[in-house]
Every structure is written in C-alpha cells, then in structure tokens.
Design a protein around this motif. Structure first.
Motif, PDB file in Angstrom:
ATOM      1  N   MET A  82       0.839  -1.213   0.000  1.00  0.00           N
ATOM      2  CA  MET A  82       0.000   0.000   0.000  1.00  0.00           C
ATOM      3  C   MET A  82       0.868   1.256   0.000  1.00  0.00           C
ATOM      4  SD  MET A  82      -3.367  -0.694   0.177  1.00  0.00           S
ATOM      5  CE  MET A  82      -4.439  -2.062   0.559  1.00  0.00           C
ATOM      6  N   ALA A  83       1.864   1.298   0.871  1.00  0.00           N
ATOM      7  CA  ALA A  83       2.747   2.471   0.942  1.00  0.00           C
ATOM      8  C   ALA A  83       3.482   2.675  -0.375  1.00  0.00           C
ATOM      9  CB  ALA A  83       3.730   2.322   2.099  1.00  0.00           C
ATOM     10  N   ALA A  84       3.964   1.596  -0.980  1.00  0.00           N
ATOM     11  CA  ALA A  84       4.686   1.696  -2.254  1.00  0.00           C
ATOM     12  C   ALA A  84       3.793   2.228  -3.376  1.00  0.00           C
ATOM     13  CB  ALA A  84       5.260   0.334  -2.639  1.00  0.00           C
ATOM     14  N   HIS A  85       2.482   2.069  -3.214  1.00  0.00           N
ATOM     15  CA  HIS A  85       1.540   2.538  -4.228  1.00  0.00           C
ATOM     16  C   HIS A  85       0.816   3.823  -3.804  1.00  0.00           C
ATOM     17  CE1 HIS A  85       2.361  -1.492  -5.677  1.00  0.00           C
ATOM     18  NE2 HIS A  85       2.034  -1.013  -6.862  1.00  0.00           N
ATOM     19  N   GLY A  86       1.360   4.509  -2.803  1.00  0.00           N
ATOM     20  CA  GLY A  86       0.863   5.831  -2.434  1.00  0.00           C
ATOM     21  C   GLY A  86      -0.296   5.858  -1.460  1.00  0.00           C
ATOM     22  N   PHE A  87      -0.613   4.744  -0.822  1.00  0.00           N
ATOM     23  CA  PHE A  87      -1.717   4.699   0.125  1.00  0.00           C
ATOM     24  C   PHE A  87      -1.213   4.890   1.553  1.00  0.00           C
ATOM     25  CE2 PHE A  87      -3.271   2.401  -3.528  1.00  0.00           C
ATOM     26  CZ  PHE A  87      -4.583   2.830  -3.637  1.00  0.00           C
ATOM     27  N   THR A  88      -2.012   5.567   2.346  1.00  0.00           N
ATOM     28  CA  THR A  88      -1.788   5.671   3.785  1.00  0.00           C
ATOM     29  C   THR A  88      -2.721   4.672   4.439  1.00  0.00           C
ATOM     30  OG1 THR A  88      -1.282   8.028   3.620  1.00  0.00           O
ATOM     31  CG2 THR A  88      -1.946   7.209   5.782  1.00  0.00           C
ATOM     32  N   VAL A  89      -2.206   3.905   5.386  1.00  0.00           N
ATOM     33  CA  VAL A  89      -3.016   2.895   6.070  1.00  0.00           C
ATOM     34  C   VAL A  89      -3.112   3.234   7.544  1.00  0.00           C
ATOM     35  CG1 VAL A  89      -3.232   0.449   6.650  1.00  0.00           C
ATOM     36  CG2 VAL A  89      -2.288   1.110   4.431  1.00  0.00           C
ATOM     37  N   LEU A  90      -4.333   3.301   8.042  1.00  0.00           N
ATOM     38  CA  LEU A  90      -4.577   3.417   9.483  1.00  0.00           C
ATOM     39  C   LEU A  90      -5.164   2.097   9.944  1.00  0.00           C
ATOM     40  CD1 LEU A  90      -6.268   6.908  10.043  1.00  0.00           C
ATOM     41  CD2 LEU A  90      -3.881   6.277  10.365  1.00  0.00           C
ATOM     42  N   ARG A  91      -4.578   1.525  10.984  1.00  0.00           N
ATOM     43  CA  ARG A  91      -5.058   0.252  11.534  1.00  0.00           C
ATOM     44  C   ARG A  91      -5.617   0.473  12.927  1.00  0.00           C
ATOM     45  NH1 ARG A  91      -4.214  -4.289   9.231  1.00  0.00           N
ATOM     46  NH2 ARG A  91      -2.914  -4.339   7.388  1.00  0.00           N
ATOM     47  N   PHE A  92      -6.745  -0.152  13.156  1.00  0.00           N
ATOM     48  CA  PHE A  92      -7.371  -0.149  14.475  1.00  0.00           C
ATOM     49  C   PHE A  92      -7.760  -1.583  14.794  1.00  0.00           C
ATOM     50  CE2 PHE A  92      -8.373   3.880  12.405  1.00  0.00           C
ATOM     51  CZ  PHE A  92      -7.889   4.787  13.343  1.00  0.00           C
ATOM     52  N   THR A  93      -7.777  -1.925  16.057  1.00  0.00           N
ATOM     53  CA  THR A  93      -8.250  -3.261  16.428  1.00  0.00           C
ATOM     54  C   THR A  93      -9.762  -3.218  16.598  1.00  0.00           C
ATOM     55  OG1 THR A  93      -8.067  -2.899  18.810  1.00  0.00           O
ATOM     56  CG2 THR A  93      -6.085  -3.729  17.663  1.00  0.00           C
ATOM     57  N   ASN A  94     -10.359  -4.377  16.518  1.00  0.00           N
ATOM     58  CA  ASN A  94     -11.795  -4.463  16.798  1.00  0.00           C
ATOM     59  C   ASN A  94     -12.078  -3.966  18.202  1.00  0.00           C
ATOM     60  OD1 ASN A  94     -12.291  -5.501  14.272  1.00  0.00           O
ATOM     61  ND2 ASN A  94     -12.429  -7.613  14.953  1.00  0.00           N
ATOM     62  N   ASP A  95     -11.172  -4.247  19.138  1.00  0.00           N
ATOM     63  CA  ASP A  95     -11.342  -3.774  20.514  1.00  0.00           C
ATOM     64  C   ASP A  95     -11.346  -2.252  20.588  1.00  0.00           C
ATOM     65  OD1 ASP A  95     -11.528  -6.369  21.443  1.00  0.00           O
ATOM     66  OD2 ASP A  95      -9.409  -6.471  22.055  1.00  0.00           O
ATOM     67  N   ASP A  96     -10.507  -1.593  19.758  1.00  0.00           N
ATOM     68  CA  ASP A  96     -10.508  -0.124  19.708  1.00  0.00           C
ATOM     69  C   ASP A  96     -11.906   0.390  19.361  1.00  0.00           C
ATOM     70  OD1 ASP A  96      -7.728   0.022  20.157  1.00  0.00           O
ATOM     71  OD2 ASP A  96      -7.278   0.133  18.006  1.00  0.00           O
ATOM     72  N   VAL A  97     -12.514  -0.240  18.364  1.00  0.00           N
ATOM     73  CA  VAL A  97     -13.842   0.191  17.909  1.00  0.00           C
ATOM     74  C   VAL A  97     -14.878  -0.063  19.005  1.00  0.00           C
ATOM     75  CG1 VAL A  97     -15.666  -0.157  16.195  1.00  0.00           C
ATOM     76  CG2 VAL A  97     -13.268  -0.111  15.479  1.00  0.00           C
ATOM     77  N   HIS A  98     -14.808  -1.231  19.635  1.00  0.00           N
ATOM     78  CA  HIS A  98     -15.766  -1.550  20.704  1.00  0.00           C
ATOM     79  C   HIS A  98     -15.631  -0.605  21.897  1.00  0.00           C
ATOM     80  CE1 HIS A  98     -17.722  -5.074  19.168  1.00  0.00           C
ATOM     81  NE2 HIS A  98     -16.577  -5.714  18.973  1.00  0.00           N
ATOM     82  N   ALA A  99     -14.398  -0.354  22.305  1.00  0.00           N
ATOM     83  CA  ALA A  99     -14.164   0.391  23.541  1.00  0.00           C
ATOM     84  C   ALA A  99     -14.148   1.904  23.358  1.00  0.00           C
ATOM     85  CB  ALA A  99     -12.838  -0.050  24.169  1.00  0.00           C
ATOM     86  N   ASN A 100     -13.786   2.371  22.153  1.00  0.00           N
ATOM     87  CA  ASN A 100     -13.588   3.810  21.982  1.00  0.00           C
ATOM     88  C   ASN A 100     -13.826   4.228  20.534  1.00  0.00           C
ATOM     89  OD1 ASN A 100     -12.843   6.477  22.330  1.00  0.00           O
ATOM     90  ND2 ASN A 100     -10.663   6.058  22.461  1.00  0.00           N
ATOM     91  N   ILE A 101     -15.023   4.012  20.053  1.00  0.00           N
ATOM     92  CA  ILE A 101     -15.303   4.334  18.647  1.00  0.00           C
ATOM     93  C   ILE A 101     -15.149   5.834  18.380  1.00  0.00           C
ATOM     94  CG2 ILE A 101     -17.817   4.591  18.837  1.00  0.00           C
ATOM     95  CD1 ILE A 101     -17.843   2.982  16.079  1.00  0.00           C
ATOM     96  N   GLY A 103     -12.941   7.801  19.681  1.00  0.00           N
ATOM     97  CA  GLY A 103     -11.511   8.029  19.488  1.00  0.00           C
ATOM     98  C   GLY A 103     -11.045   7.573  18.116  1.00  0.00           C
ATOM     99  N   VAL A 104     -11.572   6.454  17.648  1.00  0.00           N
ATOM    100  CA  VAL A 104     -11.236   5.956  16.307  1.00  0.00           C
ATOM    101  C   VAL A 104     -11.703   6.963  15.259  1.00  0.00           C
ATOM    102  CG1 VAL A 104     -11.728   4.155  14.605  1.00  0.00           C
ATOM    103  CG2 VAL A 104     -11.211   3.518  16.981  1.00  0.00           C
ATOM    104  N   VAL A 105     -12.926   7.421  15.384  1.00  0.00           N
ATOM    105  CA  VAL A 105     -13.471   8.386  14.414  1.00  0.00           C
ATOM    106  C   VAL A 105     -12.669   9.689  14.458  1.00  0.00           C
ATOM    107  CG1 VAL A 105     -15.497   9.774  13.814  1.00  0.00           C
ATOM    108  CG2 VAL A 105     -15.765   7.358  14.407  1.00  0.00           C
ATOM    109  N   THR A 106     -12.293  10.124  15.640  1.00  0.00           N
ATOM    110  CA  THR A 106     -11.477  11.334  15.766  1.00  0.00           C
ATOM    111  C   THR A 106     -10.136  11.158  15.069  1.00  0.00           C
ATOM    112  OG1 THR A 106     -12.527  11.986  17.835  1.00  0.00           O
ATOM    113  CG2 THR A 106     -10.348  12.901  17.417  1.00  0.00           C
ATOM    114  N   ALA A 107      -9.494  10.008  15.251  1.00  0.00           N
ATOM    115  CA  ALA A 107      -8.211   9.744  14.591  1.00  0.00           C
ATOM    116  C   ALA A 107      -8.371   9.749  13.073  1.00  0.00           C
ATOM    117  CB  ALA A 107      -7.641   8.405  15.067  1.00  0.00           C
ATOM    118  N   VAL A 108      -9.456   9.180  12.575  1.00  0.00           N
ATOM    119  CA  VAL A 108      -9.707   9.169  11.131  1.00  0.00           C
ATOM    120  C   VAL A 108      -9.920  10.602  10.641  1.00  0.00           C
ATOM    121  CG1 VAL A 108     -11.274   8.412   9.297  1.00  0.00           C
ATOM    122  CG2 VAL A 108     -10.618   6.816  11.118  1.00  0.00           C
ATOM    123  N   CYS A 109     -10.706  11.383  11.359  1.00  0.00           N
ATOM    124  CA  CYS A 109     -10.950  12.786  10.964  1.00  0.00           C
ATOM    125  C   CYS A 109      -9.645  13.577  10.926  1.00  0.00           C
ATOM    126  CB  CYS A 109     -11.923  13.451  11.936  1.00  0.00           C
ATOM    127  SG  CYS A 109     -13.627  12.893  11.779  1.00  0.00           S
TER     128      CYS A 109
END
Length: 122
Positions: A82-101, A103-109
């Motif tokens: 992905m990086a070699a083809h110009g993409f930025t990747v953000l990874r979150f765990t399923n637990d991140d979404v369950h416990a602090n959605i 915060g996940v949305v804020t990081a994406v924004c």
C-alpha cells in the motif's frame, strides 16, 4: 500493453454482506461522507481488499481482529504494498472500535484533515 485483471467484485460484495460488528459500527460514522470524506467498504486495492477506502486521499482503514493475530506478516506485506503505491493505512483493532469508537473516528478525521492539507500544498 499492461496486464489487466478484473476486480473481484463478487468477493467484495460477500465481504460487505458479512461485515463484522466493528466494521458495521464504524461504517455508521463513515457512510454518506459524514466525516467530510467519502469512504467505500471492502474495495479491491491491488491484490488486497481494503476494509474502508477513501479514494480521493488514498486512505485505507483496516480493522484488525483475530485473523490478523494469526498471520501478522501478511499485514506487513500488505502495508508495504500500500505504501509503495501511495496509500496511507490506518489500523485499528476491533477492541478499539468496541471500547472507543469516538476516538477511532477522531483519529480518522484528523488523518483526513492532514492528508487534505498535504494535498492542498502540492
């Protein structure tokens, strides 16, 4: 002439239909450009499927569950491609979404804003 490979849209449809709970929860915030950027779900990107993709900013969001713990080297290869083809990747765990959605949305924004400002500078 470059090789053209058809996109595996049937697989993408299956992945969207069988979305995990955390994917469905995050989609509630990403759908209909609610955070100011258009995202699509389960989109083929090269040899991979992105959980969520903003084409405009080449931003990929990945939610990692148990399957990612089993073969982490696959994620390393995928992120490098992905990086070699110009993409930025953000990874979150399923637990991140369950416990602090929120915060996940804020990081994406924040990443959307950062990528937009970089794009504006060019």
């Amino acid at each position: 002439m470059p090789d053209w490979k058809p996109r595996d849209t049937a697989r993408a449809r299956t992945l969207r239909r069988e979305a995990t709970g955390p994917e469905r929860a995050l989609w509630q915030f990403l759908a209909r450009s609610q955070i100011g950027a258009k995202f699509s779900r389960q989109i083929p990107v090269g040899p991979w499927f992105a959980d969520f993709l903003c084409r405009e900013l080449q931003l990929v969001l990945e939610l990692d569950g148990f399957s990612h713990d089993v073969a982490p080297e696959r994620d390393v290869r995928r992120d490098a491609w992905m990086a070699a083809h110009g993409f930025t990747v953000l990874r979150f765990t399923n637990d991140d979404v369950h416990a602090n959605i929120e915060g996940v949305v804020t990081a994406v924004c924040q990443e959307v804003e950062r990528l937009r400002s970089l794009k504006a500078e060019r």
